[in-house]
Design a protein around this motif. Structure first.
Motif: not given
Length: 220
Positions: A9-17, A110-114, A130-134, A152-154
């Protein structure tokens, strides 16, 4: 509202993939950088063995984990699939969670080494970074990360980081009534887990991906 997003579902609904795939391929963070992000190395490498031939599918590992981390009833670090049928056609109770990979795709993206490997080889998360980019949710090949409405984070299994360093076992290991879980230092040849890994015919999930997971399974 459905709280736990599936990877599909996540892959289908977010552009970050799409961007995530490119970042993983390009190696946003190298393994060396992951080690640097974790600071000094304690010499320990914590891992776990899960014996599916013993597991009775009782779910106490999930309950213990939720209690340990004060989690909502619809969030869990451990997934349980009762009577899972694998390639051999034999039903077994199957639990899955973060594999605390030595070469973790979720940390690389992860772009922030979270997300990073700490000094004990535990894959941990710095919620403040975490910047919640998922992106980590999409990158995990084990579908082990979920969006937590509490933090409020993965989120994912923490190997009870902060407890095990004091000599305690993870909550899921303590509460398993059939001792289907063994936890310890893989770098210590005298530890129980090292002896089990050396003597039993164990497998790791999706080893072909080169993630070097630190959870081993005994399968039926």
């Amino acid at each position: 509202m459905k709280r736990q997003l599936s990877r599909r579902s996540f892959i289908k609904t977010t552009a970050v993939t799409g961007a995530g795939v490119a970042l993983i391929s390009g190696g946003l963070m190298s393994v060396d950088n992951l080690a640097q992000a974790s600071g000094s190395n304690s010499g320990r490498k914590y891992g776990m063995v899960i014996d599916n031939t013993k597991c009775i599918g009782c779910g106490l590992c999930q309950k213990a984990c939720r209690t340990q981390w004060d989690m909502p009833p619809d969030e869990t670090f451990i997934q349980l699939e009762r009577d899972y049928v694998g390639a051999n056609g034999v039903p077994e109770h199957f639990t899955s969670q973060c594999n605390h990979c030595e070469n973790p795709p979720c940390a690389k993206i992860c772009p922030t080494t979270a997300t990073y490997l700490n000094e004990d080889g535990i894959l941990v998360m710095d919620n403040k970074k975490c910047i919640a980019c998922k992106g980590c949710m999409a990158a995990c090949p084990y579908n082990a990360r979920f969006w937590s409405y509490k933090w409020k984070t993965p989120e994912k299994c923490r190997f009870c980081d902060g407890y095990v360093q004091g000599g305690h076992r993870p909550a899921c290991v303590i509460q398993c009534p059939v001792e289907a879980r063994v936890f310890g230092d893989l770098n210590d040849p005298n530890s129980e887990i090292s002896k089990v890994v050396a003597s039993e015919n164990l497998v790791r999930l999706r080893e072909e991906l080169g993630t070097e997971p630190k959870i081993y399974y005994k399968r039926k």
